[in-house]
Design an enzyme around this catalytic site. Structure first.
Site, PDB file in Angstrom:
ATOM      1  N   ASP A 258     -39.632 -38.847  39.663  1.00 41.98           N
ATOM      2  CA  ASP A 258     -41.034 -38.980  40.092  1.00 41.98           C
ATOM      3  C   ASP A 258     -41.983 -38.344  39.079  1.00 41.98           C
ATOM      4  O   ASP A 258     -41.624 -37.400  38.380  1.00 41.98           O
ATOM      5  CB  ASP A 258     -41.206 -38.324  41.474  1.00 41.98           C
ATOM      6  CG  ASP A 258     -42.487 -38.775  42.161  1.00 41.98           C
ATOM      7  OD1 ASP A 258     -43.025 -39.841  41.806  1.00 41.98           O
ATOM      8  OD2 ASP A 258     -42.948 -38.053  43.062  1.00 41.98           O
TER       9      ASP A 258
ATOM     10  N   ASN B  38     -42.160 -48.934  47.691  1.00 38.28           N
ATOM     11  CA  ASN B  38     -42.928 -49.091  46.449  1.00 38.28           C
ATOM     12  C   ASN B  38     -43.550 -50.482  46.296  1.00 38.28           C
ATOM     13  O   ASN B  38     -44.420 -50.688  45.440  1.00 38.28           O
ATOM     14  CB  ASN B  38     -42.066 -48.763  45.215  1.00 38.28           C
ATOM     15  CG  ASN B  38     -41.816 -47.272  45.019  1.00 38.28           C
ATOM     16  OD1 ASN B  38     -40.746 -46.848  44.573  1.00 38.28           O
ATOM     17  ND2 ASN B  38     -42.796 -46.438  45.341  1.00 38.28           N
TER      18      ASN B  38
HETATM   19  C1  IPE Z   1     -40.048 -42.043  45.337  1.00 35.35           C
HETATM   20  O1  IPE Z   1     -41.215 -41.796  44.646  1.00 35.35           O
HETATM   21  C2  IPE Z   1     -39.435 -43.305  44.853  1.00 35.35           C
HETATM   22  C3  IPE Z   1     -38.997 -43.336  43.466  1.00 35.35           C
HETATM   23  C4  IPE Z   1     -39.037 -42.374  42.585  1.00 35.35           C
HETATM   24  C5  IPE Z   1     -38.435 -44.567  43.064  1.00 35.35           C
HETATM   25  P1  IPE Z   1     -42.638 -42.175  45.245  1.00 35.35           P
HETATM   26  O2  IPE Z   1     -43.637 -41.765  44.237  1.00 35.35           O
HETATM   27  O3  IPE Z   1     -42.654 -43.598  45.658  1.00 35.35           O
HETATM   28  O4  IPE Z   1     -42.711 -41.266  46.568  1.00 35.35           O
HETATM   29  P2  IPE Z   1     -43.936 -40.805  47.446  1.00 35.35           P
HETATM   30  O5  IPE Z   1     -44.729 -42.032  47.778  1.00 35.35           O
HETATM   31  O6  IPE Z   1     -44.742 -39.859  46.624  1.00 35.35           O
HETATM   32  O7  IPE Z   1     -43.316 -40.143  48.631  1.00 35.35           O
HETATM   33  C1  IPE Z   2     -41.883 -42.597  39.793  1.00 32.69           C
HETATM   34  O1  IPE Z   2     -43.115 -42.231  39.279  1.00 32.69           O
HETATM   35  C2  IPE Z   2     -41.528 -44.028  39.486  1.00 32.69           C
HETATM   36  C3  IPE Z   2     -41.513 -44.907  40.653  1.00 32.69           C
HETATM   37  C4  IPE Z   2     -41.802 -44.579  41.876  1.00 32.69           C
HETATM   38  C5  IPE Z   2     -41.165 -46.270  40.404  1.00 32.69           C
HETATM   39  P1  IPE Z   2     -44.458 -42.536  40.068  1.00 32.69           P
HETATM   40  O2  IPE Z   2     -44.951 -43.873  39.643  1.00 32.69           O
HETATM   41  O3  IPE Z   2     -44.276 -42.379  41.528  1.00 32.69           O
HETATM   42  O4  IPE Z   2     -45.392 -41.420  39.492  1.00 32.69           O
HETATM   43  P2  IPE Z   2     -46.497 -40.617  40.296  1.00 32.69           P
HETATM   44  O5  IPE Z   2     -45.806 -39.962  41.452  1.00 32.69           O
HETATM   45  O6  IPE Z   2     -47.526 -41.598  40.728  1.00 32.69           O
HETATM   46  O7  IPE Z   2     -47.003 -39.637  39.296  1.00 32.69           O
HETATM   47 MG    MG Z   3     -44.535 -40.822  42.783  1.00 33.44          MG
END
Ligand code: IPE
Ligand code: IPE
Ligand code: MG
Length: 257
Positions: A25, A73
């Site tokens: 993340d 997502n």
């Molecule tokens: C969790 O991250 C899913 C992945 C890293 C693939 P998110 O960024 O989607 O999670 P939330 O929405 O902050 O809980």
């Molecule tokens: C994780 O990084 C990747 C996926 C969830 C696919 P994020 O895209 O959630 O990054 P933040 O949390 O918005 O910084």
């Molecule tokens: Mg995220």
């Protein structure tokens, strides 16, 4: 490897986590802080994936499971979802040859039926190409959700054992467990989430029952080898009790380091 359920039996633990599960993340915030598009962060994150595979492979970890795309997502802007799909496809096409050579078995868990046909075919191809490997098990969770996993397992169990529907008291943990999407792997020893959030976001909710949970502020594109080593060091300092008292725990982990 014999798969042991942590709620039915106390598993053996070692100072090297056998299975590491990671929520990658913080790609978006990493990019936004640099006035770059979020998608640039996702691109940079791919390099960290290569680095963690190498690091944990060399450490002696056998199973590495990475959360790449959650069932929630899809709620993101269409362009970002499309970019993530394209990155996944490109990474598969580019890396499979090397995974195959390095003894790495790749699996994808999640409901891949929602992906476009080309991505589904490439996933199948990548899994088949590495199916003979056993040195290291790399699993990518894509369109994965822990609740989906428990539901799909329940449905499959009842399809194969319809009599259980009228005798629900006969349903035991070990009857459902073989239908979960990671039934072939031991439960994760160490969970890592980068990016500062302290939540599980519908990752392996069943399998994380007794996993040690490690959270770091570091964004995924900056999660380097020193950070990985720090997570492992933290893991080694944990006393894994599995419900027992401290006095009952063999002096294996916490006191050895
Ligand atoms: C969790 O991250 C899913 C992945 C890293 C693939 P998110 O960024 O989607 O999670 P939330 O929405 O902050 O809980
Ligand atoms: C994780 O990084 C990747 C996926 C969830 C696919 P994020 O895209 O959630 O990054 P933040 O949390 O918005 O910084
Ligand atoms: Mg995220």
């Amino acid at each position: 490897m014999k798969i042991i359920s942590s709620t039915e039996q106390v598993p053996n633990v070692s100072d090297i986590p056998t299975h590491v599960a990671i929520i990658m993340d913080g790609n978006g915030r990493w990019a936004t802080e640099r006035h770059l598009p979020r998608t640039t962060g996702h691109g940079r994150g791919v390099q960290t994936v290569r680095n963690v595979v190498k690091y944990f492979g060399e450490l002696g970890t056998r199973y590495l499971t990475l959360f790449a795309f959650s069932s929630e997502n899809w709620r993101r802007p269409r362009d970002e979802v499309n970019l993530l799909m394209r990155l996944f496809l490109n990474a598969l096409e580019r890396e499979v040859k090397e995974l195959k050579q390095r003894g790495i078995r790749l699996r994808v868990i999640g409901d891949i039926s929602r992906f476009d046909q080309k991505l589904q075919d490439t996933i199948e191809w990548a899994q088949e190409a590495t199916a003979e490997n056993d040195a290291f098990h790399l699993t990518v969770a894509a369109n994965y959700g822990g609740r989906w996993d428990i539901l799909q397992a329940t449905r499959r169990m009842l399809t194969e054992h319809p009599q259980l529907a009228s005798n629900p008291s006969e349903i035991a943990e070990q009857m459902l467990a073989p239908y979960l999407s990671m039934a072939w792997a031991p439960e994760p020893d160490l969970f890592i989430r980068t990016g500062g959030e302290q939540r599980v976001s519908n990752f392996l909710i069943w399998q994380l029952a007794y996993t040690e949970l490690y959270f770091t502020e570091r964004f995924w594109p900056e999660f380097d080898q020193a950070c990985m080593a720090q997570a492992v060091q933290w893991y080694r300092s944990r006393e894994r009790r599995f419900g027992r008292t401290s006095a009952q725990v063999p002096r294996q982990m916490a006191n050895q380091h």
